[in-house]
Design a protein around this motif. Structure first.
Motif, short mmCIF file in Angstrom:
data_model
loop_
_atom_site.label_atom_id
_atom_site.label_comp_id
_atom_site.label_asym_id
_atom_site.label_seq_id
_atom_site.Cartn_x
_atom_site.Cartn_y
_atom_site.Cartn_z
N TYR A 196 -4.90 6.32 -1.49
CA TYR A 196 -4.06 5.15 -1.26
C TYR A 196 -3.09 4.95 -2.42
CZ TYR A 196 -7.54 3.86 2.28
OH TYR A 196 -8.36 3.85 3.36
N THR A 197 -2.12 4.10 -2.17
CA THR A 197 -1.23 3.61 -3.20
C THR A 197 -1.09 2.10 -3.01
OG1 THR A 197 0.95 3.90 -4.22
CG2 THR A 197 0.88 3.93 -1.82
N GLN A 198 -0.61 1.42 -4.03
CA GLN A 198 -0.42 -0.02 -3.89
C GLN A 198 0.55 -0.31 -2.75
OE1 GLN A 198 -1.81 -2.57 -5.52
NE2 GLN A 198 -2.98 -1.45 -7.07
N ASN A 199 0.23 -1.28 -1.93
CA ASN A 199 1.09 -1.64 -0.81
C ASN A 199 2.29 -2.43 -1.35
OD1 ASN A 199 2.29 -2.45 1.60
ND2 ASN A 199 0.32 -2.85 2.59
N PRO A 200 3.52 -1.93 -1.13
CA PRO A 200 4.69 -2.64 -1.65
C PRO A 200 5.01 -3.94 -0.91
CG PRO A 200 5.38 -0.78 -0.30
CD PRO A 200 3.89 -0.70 -0.41
N ASP A 201 4.34 -4.18 0.22
CA ASP A 201 4.59 -5.39 1.00
C ASP A 201 3.66 -6.50 0.53
OD1 ASP A 201 5.04 -7.36 2.83
OD2 ASP A 201 4.44 -6.21 4.60
N PRO A 202 4.17 -7.50 -0.18
CA PRO A 202 3.29 -8.56 -0.71
C PRO A 202 2.72 -9.46 0.38
CG PRO A 202 5.59 -9.12 -1.08
CD PRO A 202 5.58 -7.72 -0.53
N LEU A 203 3.30 -9.43 1.58
CA LEU A 203 2.83 -10.29 2.66
C LEU A 203 1.78 -9.60 3.54
CD1 LEU A 203 6.25 -11.86 3.76
CD2 LEU A 203 4.57 -12.75 2.12
N SER A 204 1.51 -8.34 3.29
CA SER A 204 0.56 -7.60 4.11
C SER A 204 -0.87 -8.06 3.86
CB SER A 204 0.67 -6.10 3.84
OG SER A 204 -0.34 -5.39 4.54
N ARG A 205 -1.70 -7.97 4.89
CA ARG A 205 -3.14 -8.24 4.74
C ARG A 205 -3.83 -7.15 3.95
NH1 ARG A 205 -1.54 -9.35 9.86
NH2 ARG A 205 -2.12 -11.36 10.82
N ALA A 207 -3.99 -4.59 0.78
CA ALA A 207 -3.51 -4.43 -0.59
C ALA A 207 -3.07 -3.00 -0.87
CB ALA A 207 -4.60 -4.84 -1.58
N TYR A 208 -3.55 -2.04 -0.05
CA TYR A 208 -3.26 -0.63 -0.30
C TYR A 208 -2.72 0.03 0.96
CZ TYR A 208 -6.07 -1.65 -4.37
OH TYR A 208 -6.55 -2.22 -5.52
N ARG A 209 -1.88 1.04 0.75
CA ARG A 209 -1.27 1.78 1.85
C ARG A 209 -1.68 3.24 1.77
NH1 ARG A 209 5.11 1.73 2.03
NH2 ARG A 209 4.79 3.21 0.33
N LEU A 210 -1.94 3.82 2.92
CA LEU A 210 -2.35 5.22 2.98
C LEU A 210 -1.26 6.13 2.43
CD1 LEU A 210 -4.23 7.52 3.97
CD2 LEU A 210 -3.06 7.36 6.17
N GLU A 211 -1.66 7.04 1.56
CA GLU A 211 -0.73 8.02 1.01
C GLU A 211 -1.00 9.42 1.52
OE1 GLU A 211 -0.64 9.32 -3.38
OE2 GLU A 211 1.04 7.91 -3.23
N GLN A 212 -2.27 9.78 1.66
CA GLN A 212 -2.61 11.15 2.06
C GLN A 212 -4.04 11.22 2.56
OE1 GLN A 212 -2.64 13.96 -1.17
NE2 GLN A 212 -2.33 15.73 0.15
#
Length: 471
Positions: A196-205, A207-212
């Motif tokens: 994962y990586t930090q989710n750049p969207d501060p409004l998202s439920r 905190a992390y976004r899939l990277e690979q």
């Protein structure tokens, strides 16, 4: 660490059954227990937030289940189909852990963006087909999805047929193991390393976004009475190892070959694959894919459909032999017979194979495929002592090659684009790319769109003009 989590998961599931607690209570306890455990990695400084595991657990579960259940590979995770499939498993997780019957559409969209989807996806009916969830609209116009089928699947699988393990890595990664139990005390495990990586969207439920997603090859359980390891069997049957010991490999079906075989051998130090017989062949040689047989003018000729060169070139794979017996979960000794080791390869699906392995070199000698019902589906034989096939059209590669100038013309977005290349082929081999047969291109031997394409003849160096312009 991982084994502790597996044991705790199993123990909590069993405790839930004995005490009669609800699925939601049991899964919340699993989540809280596993997430409270700290990961310690030797010789590494952990900078992972304490709540990383808790905040990514639902995503990791959904990603792993989608990949495991559908057999996705690493490149498939960019597809909308993967995103909707994972959304279904995410909804099933929420149902088990939070007893949430419905997944709001805006939450589904947020989840899909956390998987790296850059655009809003079209509805699930375009991707899931018969597995599409019911869409329910409330009085305020909002839509929620009922992923009933995924919830039922999870109830049927979890704690009975499958179990999951979670192992947090030293970076923003988590390895999820999906273990499937089958047969008599047999199991198969697939592992998925999810980064994962930090989710750049501060409004998202999320905190992390899939990277690979990395999917290491699953290694089967090997019967300890066998005289070799899985690594040794793999190494023995790589194409480069086999062709360093034998002149060729002939592969054919014992009952249904009809005179056809697949041959593997070296030409000018490079591997060649040739399939066919009785004057009709197809294959790959020196980066060229080709067919040999009678063409439109009534002449027998080799015709190249594609040529690859440079870094993008794909040659005959090292796994050309391994692919015949890859993917099983258990390998057991059947018997030793003369110079052969007979072994039973068991797949989690119920499909089976009997493998005949050379006792001295460990090369594969025969693969018998057997259905779940016990029906023999076929027997593939591997021979290694035959001389290389002496076919006249293959000998043309030993002569000087001719040059063909190729011009590709296309009009993306209405703007003309030209690409030119020069290819080298044998003097009596035709080069006619498959795009001219099954693609959007028409072939000419001039750039004036004049006449139908006709093979110019052997020994001639000529221009081949390929265009998307339709006459």
């Amino acid at each position: 660490m991982k084994s502790r989590i597996c044991l705790i998961l199993c123990a909590v599931l069993l405790l839930g059954i004995l005490t009669g607690c609800t699925a939601g209570e049991r899964d919340r306890e699993i989540l809280e227990t596993a997430s409270s455990m700290q990961v310690r990695t030797p010789n590494a400084v952990s900078v992972i937030p304490a709540d990383f595991e808790e905040k990514t657990r639902a995503q990791s579960f959904a990603i792993a289940m989608a990949c495991w259940y559908n057999g996705f590979d690493e490149t498939d995770t960019a597809w909308p189909f993967f995103a909707w499939e994972a959304t279904g498993w995410y909804a099933a997780w929420l149902y088990r852990v939070q007893e949430a019957d419905l997944l709001p559409a805006d939450q589904a969209s947020d989840f899909q963006r956390s998987l790296g989807m850059l655009e809003e996806l079209s509805g699930p009916e375009n991707w899931l087909g018969e597995h599409t969830p019911a869409a329910l609209r409330s009085t305020d116009g909002s839509v929620s999805y009922d992923f009933r089928e995924y919830k039922l699947r999870l109830n049927e699988l979890l704690g009975t047929e499958i179990e999951l393990s979670f192992f947090q890595e030293a970076d923003l990664s988590e390895t999820v193991g999906v273990i499937r139990h089958f047969g008599y005390q047999e199991q198969a495990e697939r592992k998925f390393r999810i980064t994962y990586t930090q989710n750049p969207d501060p409004l998202s439920r999320f905190a992390y976004r899939l990277e690979q997603v990395e999917m290491p090859a699953a290694e089967p359980q090997i019967d300890p009475t066998l005289t070799f390891t899985w690594e040794e069997l793999i190494r023995a049957n790589t194409l480069s190892n086999v062709l360093s010991q034998y002149p060729s490999v002939r592969i054919y079906d014992r009952d249904y070959s009809y005179g056809n075989s697949t041959w593997l051998f070296l030409h000018q130090g490079e591997p060649v694959m040739l399939t066919g017989g009785n004057g009709l062949y197809s294959g790959k040689i020196h980066g060229c894919s080709f067919d040999y047989g009678e063409t439109e003018d009534g002449m027998a000729r080799a015709r190249i459909s594609s040529i690859e060169s440079g870094e993008g070139r794909t040659d005959v794979p090292e796994t050309a032999i391994l692919d015949y017996f890859d993917g099983f979960s258990v390998l057991r000794l059947d018997r030793n017979e003369d110079d052969l080791i007979w072994a039973d390869a068991v797949y989690a699906s119920g499909y089976r194979q009997k493998l005949a392995i050379d006792y001295g070199t460990l090369v594969m000698r025969e693969v018998i495929s057997i259905s779940e019902e016990g029906t023999v589906l076929g027997s593939t034989v591997f021979e290694y002592t035959n001389p290389v096939p002496q076919l006249e059209f293959l000998k043309s590669w030993d002569q000087p090659l001719r040059k063909i100038q190729v011009i590709w013309e296309s009009y993306p977005d209405g703007k003309r684009e030209l690409h030119q290349e020069t290819v080298k082929v044998p003097i009596d081999w035709e080069y006619l790319p498959y795009q001219a047969f099954w693609g959007d291109y028409t072939a000419y031997t001039n750039d004036q769109y004049l006449g139908d394409y006709v093979y110019p003849g052997d020994g001639v160096e000529y221009m081949l003009f390929l265009t998307t312009v339709k006459g």
